[in-house]
Write a protein that holds these residues in place. Structure first.
Motif, PDB file in Angstrom:
ATOM      1  N   PHE A  29       0.813  -1.209   0.000  1.00  0.00           N
ATOM      2  CA  PHE A  29       0.000   0.000   0.000  1.00  0.00           C
ATOM      3  C   PHE A  29       0.852   1.267   0.000  1.00  0.00           C
ATOM      4  O   PHE A  29       0.456   2.278  -0.582  1.00  0.00           O
ATOM      5  N   GLN A  30       2.022   1.217   0.593  1.00  0.00           N
ATOM      6  CA  GLN A  30       2.934   2.372   0.511  1.00  0.00           C
ATOM      7  C   GLN A  30       3.407   2.565  -0.930  1.00  0.00           C
ATOM      8  O   GLN A  30       3.531   3.688  -1.408  1.00  0.00           O
ATOM      9  N   THR A  31       3.661   1.490  -1.624  1.00  0.00           N
ATOM     10  CA  THR A  31       4.102   1.564  -3.016  1.00  0.00           C
ATOM     11  C   THR A  31       2.960   2.050  -3.908  1.00  0.00           C
ATOM     12  O   THR A  31       3.183   2.882  -4.795  1.00  0.00           O
ATOM     13  N   ILE A  32       1.760   1.563  -3.662  1.00  0.00           N
ATOM     14  CA  ILE A  32       0.608   1.994  -4.457  1.00  0.00           C
ATOM     15  C   ILE A  32       0.390   3.497  -4.319  1.00  0.00           C
ATOM     16  O   ILE A  32      -0.031   4.159  -5.274  1.00  0.00           O
ATOM     17  N   GLN A  33       0.705   4.062  -3.171  1.00  0.00           N
ATOM     18  CA  GLN A  33       0.548   5.510  -2.969  1.00  0.00           C
ATOM     19  C   GLN A  33       1.397   6.317  -3.950  1.00  0.00           C
ATOM     20  O   GLN A  33       1.115   7.469  -4.219  1.00  0.00           O
TER      21      GLN A  33
END
Length: 91
Positions: A29-33
């Motif tokens: 989810f940090q990468t998707i941000q």
């Protein structure tokens, strides 16, 4: 009752695997941000949530830790692919 020979901070296998799942979820989810397009970011978030929900039921019934490890490995590979795609898009 015999005293345990493990240090108090040592994680048991199930705890370790659960921690790996949580860390993978957070990293995804940090990468998707970092995805610049709002609709792509929403699609990826929905996809990731669904994958974790789908695999959650599988991990409840899994009697072998190997199945869960395989799912974590696949998730890490997918995360690396997303990171590579983002790096290429930025260059």
């Amino acid at each position: 009752m015999a005293a345990s020979h493990l240090p108090p901070t040592t994680l048991m296998l199930k705890q370790f695997i659960r921690r790996q799942q949580v860390l993978l979820y957070r990293r995804i989810f940090q990468t998707i941000q970092q995805v610049p397009n709002d609709s792509d970011r929403k699609y990826l978030k929905d996809w990731a949530r669904e994958e974790f929900k789908r695999n959650k039921s599988a991990t409840r019934h899994a009697t072998k830790q190997d199945t869960i490890r395989m799912m974590i490995t696949q998730g890490n590979m997918q995360l690396k692919e997303l990171e590579k795609t983002l790096a290429l898009a930025k260059s």
